[in-house]
Design an enzyme around this catalytic site. Structure first.
Site, PDB file in Angstrom:
ATOM      1  N   GLY A  27     -10.482   5.479  -5.024  1.00 39.23           N
ATOM      2  CA  GLY A  27     -10.269   6.855  -5.449  1.00 39.23           C
ATOM      3  C   GLY A  27     -10.071   7.840  -4.313  1.00 39.23           C
ATOM      4  O   GLY A  27      -9.839   7.460  -3.168  1.00 39.23           O
ATOM      5  N   TYR A  28     -10.162   9.143  -4.639  1.00 44.69           N
ATOM      6  CA  TYR A  28      -9.790  10.238  -3.742  1.00 44.69           C
ATOM      7  C   TYR A  28      -8.370   9.960  -3.250  1.00 44.69           C
ATOM      8  O   TYR A  28      -8.107   9.811  -2.054  1.00 44.69           O
ATOM      9  CB  TYR A  28     -10.781  10.383  -2.582  1.00 44.69           C
ATOM     10  CG  TYR A  28     -10.880  11.824  -2.127  1.00 44.69           C
ATOM     11  CD1 TYR A  28     -11.466  12.778  -2.951  1.00 44.69           C
ATOM     12  CD2 TYR A  28     -10.347  12.236  -0.923  1.00 44.69           C
ATOM     13  CE1 TYR A  28     -11.535  14.108  -2.571  1.00 44.69           C
ATOM     14  CE2 TYR A  28     -10.408  13.570  -0.527  1.00 44.69           C
ATOM     15  CZ  TYR A  28     -11.003  14.492  -1.355  1.00 44.69           C
ATOM     16  OH  TYR A  28     -11.069  15.816  -0.980  1.00 44.69           O
ATOM     17  N   GLU A  31      -1.161   9.698  -0.941  1.00 48.23           N
ATOM     18  CA  GLU A  31       0.178   9.153  -1.128  1.00 48.23           C
ATOM     19  C   GLU A  31       0.232   7.633  -0.878  1.00 48.23           C
ATOM     20  O   GLU A  31       1.058   6.938  -1.476  1.00 48.23           O
ATOM     21  CB  GLU A  31       1.166   9.922  -0.217  1.00 48.23           C
ATOM     22  CG  GLU A  31       2.628   9.570  -0.367  1.00 48.23           C
ATOM     23  CD  GLU A  31       3.168   9.662  -1.808  1.00 48.23           C
ATOM     24  OE1 GLU A  31       2.718  10.535  -2.570  1.00 48.23           O
ATOM     25  OE2 GLU A  31       4.031   8.831  -2.153  1.00 48.23           O
ATOM     26  N   GLY A  32      -0.656   7.113  -0.043  1.00 45.45           N
ATOM     27  CA  GLY A  32      -0.703   5.657   0.168  1.00 45.45           C
ATOM     28  C   GLY A  32      -1.081   4.937  -1.123  1.00 45.45           C
ATOM     29  O   GLY A  32      -0.424   3.971  -1.532  1.00 45.45           O
ATOM     30  N   HIS A  33      -2.128   5.429  -1.801  1.00 46.53           N
ATOM     31  CA  HIS A  33      -2.528   4.842  -3.088  1.00 46.53           C
ATOM     32  C   HIS A  33      -1.414   5.008  -4.122  1.00 46.53           C
ATOM     33  O   HIS A  33      -1.123   4.093  -4.889  1.00 46.53           O
ATOM     34  CB  HIS A  33      -3.762   5.558  -3.644  1.00 46.53           C
ATOM     35  CG  HIS A  33      -4.982   5.481  -2.794  1.00 46.53           C
ATOM     36  ND1 HIS A  33      -5.574   6.593  -2.244  1.00 46.53           N
ATOM     37  CD2 HIS A  33      -5.758   4.434  -2.407  1.00 46.53           C
ATOM     38  CE1 HIS A  33      -6.656   6.244  -1.572  1.00 46.53           C
ATOM     39  NE2 HIS A  33      -6.787   4.932  -1.645  1.00 46.53           N
ATOM     40  N   GLY A 143      -2.628  -2.352   0.530  1.00 48.06           N
ATOM     41  CA  GLY A 143      -1.967  -1.642   1.619  1.00 48.06           C
ATOM     42  C   GLY A 143      -2.141  -2.341   2.961  1.00 48.06           C
ATOM     43  O   GLY A 143      -3.248  -2.768   3.301  1.00 48.06           O
ATOM     44  N   LYS A 145      -2.316  -0.939   5.633  1.00 52.71           N
ATOM     45  CA  LYS A 145      -3.293  -0.135   6.388  1.00 52.71           C
ATOM     46  C   LYS A 145      -4.587  -0.930   6.612  1.00 52.71           C
ATOM     47  O   LYS A 145      -5.194  -0.855   7.666  1.00 52.71           O
ATOM     48  CB  LYS A 145      -3.548   1.146   5.600  1.00 52.71           C
ATOM     49  CG  LYS A 145      -4.880   1.789   5.737  1.00 52.71           C
ATOM     50  CD  LYS A 145      -4.905   2.702   6.896  1.00 52.71           C
ATOM     51  CE  LYS A 145      -6.204   3.420   7.134  1.00 52.71           C
ATOM     52  NZ  LYS A 145      -7.294   3.160   6.248  1.00 52.71           N
ATOM     53  N   ASP A 146      -4.999  -1.716   5.600  1.00 57.74           N
ATOM     54  CA  ASP A 146      -6.188  -2.563   5.712  1.00 57.74           C
ATOM     55  C   ASP A 146      -5.720  -4.016   5.886  1.00 57.74           C
ATOM     56  O   ASP A 146      -5.826  -4.837   4.968  1.00 57.74           O
ATOM     57  CB  ASP A 146      -7.062  -2.395   4.471  1.00 57.74           C
ATOM     58  CG  ASP A 146      -7.539  -0.954   4.336  1.00 57.74           C
ATOM     59  OD1 ASP A 146      -8.436  -0.559   5.095  1.00 57.74           O
ATOM     60  OD2 ASP A 146      -6.990  -0.212   3.501  1.00 57.74           O
ATOM     61  N   SER A 182      -8.604   8.152   2.678  1.00 60.51           N
ATOM     62  CA  SER A 182      -9.534   9.077   2.009  1.00 60.51           C
ATOM     63  C   SER A 182     -10.515   9.631   3.035  1.00 60.51           C
ATOM     64  O   SER A 182     -10.980  10.763   2.911  1.00 60.51           O
ATOM     65  CB  SER A 182     -10.291   8.353   0.900  1.00 60.51           C
ATOM     66  OG  SER A 182      -9.382   7.703   0.034  1.00 60.51           O
TER      67      SER A 182
HETATM   68  P1  AMP Z   1      -9.133   2.377  -0.636  1.00 59.91           P
HETATM   69  O1  AMP Z   1      -9.199   3.383  -1.735  1.00 59.91           O
HETATM   70  O2  AMP Z   1      -9.246   2.958   0.733  1.00 59.91           O
HETATM   71  O3  AMP Z   1     -10.036   1.199  -0.868  1.00 59.91           O
HETATM   72  O4  AMP Z   1      -7.655   1.781  -0.682  1.00 59.91           O
HETATM   73  C1  AMP Z   1      -7.137   1.221  -1.870  1.00 59.91           C
HETATM   74  C2  AMP Z   1      -5.840   0.522  -1.545  1.00 59.91           C
HETATM   75  O5  AMP Z   1      -4.921   1.455  -0.991  1.00 59.91           O
HETATM   76  C3  AMP Z   1      -6.012  -0.594  -0.507  1.00 59.91           C
HETATM   77  O6  AMP Z   1      -5.157  -1.679  -0.826  1.00 59.91           O
HETATM   78  C4  AMP Z   1      -5.574   0.084   0.756  1.00 59.91           C
HETATM   79  O7  AMP Z   1      -5.098  -0.800   1.745  1.00 59.91           O
HETATM   80  C5  AMP Z   1      -4.452   0.963   0.243  1.00 59.91           C
HETATM   81  N1  AMP Z   1      -4.194   2.057   1.186  1.00 59.91           N
HETATM   82  C6  AMP Z   1      -5.113   2.904   1.728  1.00 59.91           C
HETATM   83  N2  AMP Z   1      -4.515   3.734   2.609  1.00 59.91           N
HETATM   84  C7  AMP Z   1      -3.202   3.393   2.625  1.00 59.91           C
HETATM   85  C8  AMP Z   1      -2.065   3.874   3.341  1.00 59.91           C
HETATM   86  N3  AMP Z   1      -2.159   4.859   4.230  1.00 59.91           N
HETATM   87  N4  AMP Z   1      -0.873   3.275   3.123  1.00 59.91           N
HETATM   88  C9  AMP Z   1      -0.769   2.245   2.242  1.00 59.91           C
HETATM   89  N5  AMP Z   1      -1.794   1.758   1.524  1.00 59.91           N
HETATM   90  C10 AMP Z   1      -2.991   2.321   1.712  1.00 59.91           C
END
Ligand code: AMP
Length: 280
Positions: A27-28, A31-33, A143, A145-146, A182
């Site tokens: 959550g939060y 644009e990546g999500h 993503g 990113k991780d 986030s």
């Molecule tokens: P999170 O909410 O941080 O657990 O991320 C949820 C999903 O979004 C995970 O697969 C992350 O890798 C992806 N994600 C987070 N930040 C980005 C980003 N900047 N670009 C692309 N995907 C992202």
């Protein structure tokens, strides 16, 4: 857009769809999500996004309690993306009384983020395996990113024969190169101004590899020096590792993952680039 708050609701709602693309998040949303949600919808015709701040992937003393949350805003953003299903479970629904089984991804989980955050990837692998079993998506979106999380999840999906295609989406960045996260919301103005040093250090290494440098120690030192030159940055690690196994390289003679973890005050940021020395 249907909101499901229990596993039973999710299962019943999911049964109304054939192909389904799933993007798990905490959550939060940024644009990546939303890029993951958009691609899930475009490729599968129907999309599911979960929002669950998973307590088991946080170590003691990390930011679980203060992790940013804004359900109303997240739901508005997902509605704009024409998301079909949103799963917003309670912790007690995911980890009911007596919960005790976990997924251990093995050696991939012990280096880099796993070394800095013990237990992190057992928490990630367990919740992702559970969510995939609940939602039974056609494809699941993660993503780049991780990067290590992507490798761990691919490993788990393969090892446990999970019937899902894992899709990796490129990292979405702000105009100055900072990877969207986030956790960027925690940064002070000065820290936010300093944070693009992660991407600059990764880009500098990429440029040196294009010029022909193959000595991994020299490249690691270069990244380290750039980050340490930023007064607000406190380095956690720099790594140049095999892009599949994550074992540290001596020479860049195969695809490599350049990755960094840096603290700005109490905020810990990560970023990475995949380097292709043969194509450079
Ligand atoms: P999170 O909410 O941080 O657990 O991320 C949820 C999903 O979004 C995970 O697969 C992350 O890798 C992806 N994600 C987070 N930040 C980005 C980003 N900047 N670009 C692309 N995907 C992202």
């Amino acid at each position: 857009m249907q909101i499901c708050r229990t596993v039973a609701e999710l299962r019943a709602a999911r049964a109304r769809f054939g192909a389904l693309g799933f993007a798990p998040t905490m959550g939060y949303l940024h644009e990546g999500h939303l890029g993951l949600a958009r691609r899930a919808k475009a490729e599968c015709g129907a999309s599911l996004v979960s929002i669950f701040v998973n307590p088991t992937q946080f170590s003691a003393g990390e930011d679980l309690e203060r992790y940013p949350r804004d359900e109303t805003r997240d739901l508005a953003l997902l509605a704009e993306e024409k998301t079909d299903l949103v799963f917003l479970p309670h912790v007690s629904d995911i980890y009911p009384e007596g919960f005790s089984s976990t997924v251990d991804p093995g050696p991939l989980a012990h280096v880099l983020e796993g070394a800095s955050r013990p237990g992190h990837f057992v928490g990630v692998a367990t919740v992702v395996a559970k969510l995939l079993n609940m939602a039974q998506p056609t494809k699941a979106y993660f993503g780049q990113k991780d990067a290590q999380q992507c490798l761990v999840i691919r490993r788990v999906a393969r090892d446990l024969d999970l019937p899902v295609e894992i899709v990796i989406q490129p990292t979405a960045r702000d105009g100055d190169g900072l990877a969207l996260s986030s956790r960027n919301a925690y940064l002070s103005k000065a820290e936010r101004a300093a944070a693009p040093v992660l991407f600059r250090a990764l880009q500098a290494v990429q440029a040196r590899v294009v010029e022909g440098e193959r000595d991994a120690d020299r490249l690691r030192q270069m990244m380290q020096a750039m980050i340490m030159a930023e007064p607000l940055a406190e380095l956690d690690y720099v790594s140049l590792a095999d892009a599949e196994t994550l074992s540290e390289l001596a020479r860049l003679d195969r695809p490599a993952l350049a990755s960094v973890a840096v603290r700005f005050g109490a905020t810990r940021l990560i970023d990475n680039l995949v380097l292709q020395p043969s194509a450079a």
